[in-house]
Design an enzyme around this catalytic site. Structure first.
Site, PDB file in Angstrom:
ATOM      1  N   LEU A  49       0.867  -1.168   0.000  1.00  0.00           N
ATOM      2  CA  LEU A  49       0.000   0.000   0.000  1.00  0.00           C
ATOM      3  C   LEU A  49       0.912   1.230   0.000  1.00  0.00           C
ATOM      4  O   LEU A  49       1.778   1.352   0.868  1.00  0.00           O
ATOM      5  CB  LEU A  49      -0.893   0.032   1.246  1.00  0.00           C
ATOM      6  CG  LEU A  49      -2.267  -0.622   1.183  1.00  0.00           C
ATOM      7  CD1 LEU A  49      -2.974  -0.459   2.528  1.00  0.00           C
ATOM      8  CD2 LEU A  49      -3.121  -0.054   0.071  1.00  0.00           C
ATOM      9  N   ASP A  50       0.720   2.131  -0.949  1.00  0.00           N
ATOM     10  CA  ASP A  50       1.543   3.336  -1.022  1.00  0.00           C
ATOM     11  C   ASP A  50       1.373   4.184   0.235  1.00  0.00           C
ATOM     12  O   ASP A  50       0.342   4.090   0.913  1.00  0.00           O
ATOM     13  CB  ASP A  50       1.160   4.173  -2.244  1.00  0.00           C
ATOM     14  CG  ASP A  50       1.565   3.505  -3.549  1.00  0.00           C
ATOM     15  OD1 ASP A  50       2.445   2.626  -3.507  1.00  0.00           O
ATOM     16  OD2 ASP A  50       0.995   3.854  -4.602  1.00  0.00           O
ATOM     17  N   PRO A  51       2.361   5.051   0.547  1.00  0.00           N
ATOM     18  CA  PRO A  51       2.210   5.949   1.702  1.00  0.00           C
ATOM     19  C   PRO A  51       0.940   6.796   1.654  1.00  0.00           C
ATOM     20  O   PRO A  51       0.372   7.124   2.698  1.00  0.00           O
ATOM     21  CB  PRO A  51       3.468   6.826   1.620  1.00  0.00           C
ATOM     22  CG  PRO A  51       4.491   5.936   0.991  1.00  0.00           C
ATOM     23  CD  PRO A  51       3.725   5.133  -0.036  1.00  0.00           C
TER      24      PRO A  51
END
Length: 332
Positions: A49-51
């Site tokens: 999951l991206d930041p």
């Protein structure tokens, strides 16, 4: 002088912790923080999951890491906000604005949204974004993008199992027009790209402003714990959030073996029985009941795929950490 770094005595932890990942942390950052909180020896996550994204992130510890690939392959559901009228270099809010176009709200009728939903539901083709971790000649695409180099990317087949679009406002952008997307999709789907493509279909462009994963492989947010809650609670209470390794195996057919067959199966030997064919089987030993691993059944033959070690099974059955030489003091 820098303050001394905290030393943590590691221990074997086996199971799955369902984390509601916060914004601002990468998946690996979140994993390392929880690993430190649990003092776990071995850990892995089940899909990046991206930041800029939050939500469901199952974290695997010890024996459960052997089954993390199952969640990588599982369908996932997201709620996303796509800001209309702007495209960016990264297809999300982190990039520089490439183009601005007016948004004709009158033309974005329920009927038009339904037609766009239908256009992007089912098996579709997506061109991966340049700002992605996909590799070309051993180098990530985002490295080329940062150097100003555009690489030709072939379109890839992905599946959108369900898509719901609704006109809304981007509250973080002074109420600018936006589309709320609820998407259930296959592995490999880029929600940023979907947001861009939906914006193009509506004639005004779009970029992703917010993303939250609400379900992965049947695991939803209601079962997750936040990182801050874990930080605030006593260590013994944290361990109560570590679920059994077979939490990831709910779609597997359970098979239980007697003592002799269990021992042979753990040695990697195939077993014969009257089981129906099954592509995914969770295999347990009897007395005491313990997960041995996963396999599949073909023509009455139970074939091992991934097995737990005898030490892992012992530690799980005892329910308390067994300190070993490799669990000695470490510095984070």
């Amino acid at each position: 002088m820098n303050a001394p770094r905290t030393r943590v005595q590691r221990r074997p932890v086996h199971g799955v912790l369902l984390l509601d990942k916060p914004l601002g942390l990468s998946s690996n950052d979140a994993l390392q923080k929880v690993k430190w909180l649990l003092r776990a020896e071995k850990a892995g996550h089940t899909g990046t999951l991206d930041p800029l994204a939050s939500g469901v992130l199952p974290l695997c510890f010890g024996a459960a890491t052997k089954f993390s690939q199952l969640q990588l392959e599982a369908p996932k559901t997201y709620t996303a906000i796509a800001r209309l009228g702007q495209t960016t270099t990264t297809a999300d809010a982190e990039g520089a604005v490439l183009r601005e176009r007016p948004v004709d709200l009158v033309s974005i009728t329920p009927e038009r949204l339904a037609a766009v939903q239908a256009q992007f539901t089912g098996d579709i083709q997506q061109v991966p974004p340049m700002y992605s971790a996909l590799k070309k000649d051993g180098k990530a695409l985002y490295e080329y993008a940062r150097a100003g180099v555009e690489i030709e990317r072939p379109a890839r087949a992905v599946t959108i199992h369900a898509l719901k679009l609704a006109l809304t406002q981007d509250e973080d952008e002074d109420g600018q027009p936006a589309i709320e997307m609820v998407v259930t999709c296959s592995k490999g789907t880029y929600i940023r790209t979907l947001a861009e493509d939906v914006g193009e279909a509506l004639g005004c462009g779009a970029h992703l402003r917010a993303l939250r994963r609400t379900d992965t492989g049947g695991i939803d947010l209601a079962r997750c714990v936040t990182l801050q809650a874990l930080i605030d609670m006593p260590e013994a209470e944290r361990m109560q959030h570590v679920l059994p390794a077979d939490t990831l195996l709910h779609a597997h057919v359970p098979v239980t073996l007697g003592e002799q067959d269990a021992g042979r199966f753990l040695s990697g030997l195939r077993r014969r029985g009257d089981w129906p064919d099954a592509s995914a089987v969770a295999v347990y030993g009897d007395q005491p009941r313990a997960l041995l691993g996963v396999g599949h059944v073909t023509s009455g033959e139970l074939i091992p795929d991934r097995l737990l070690s005898p030490l892992e099974i012992q530690q799980i059955l005892e329910g308390t950490p067994l300190h070993t030489e490799r669990g000695s003091l470490e510095t984070l």
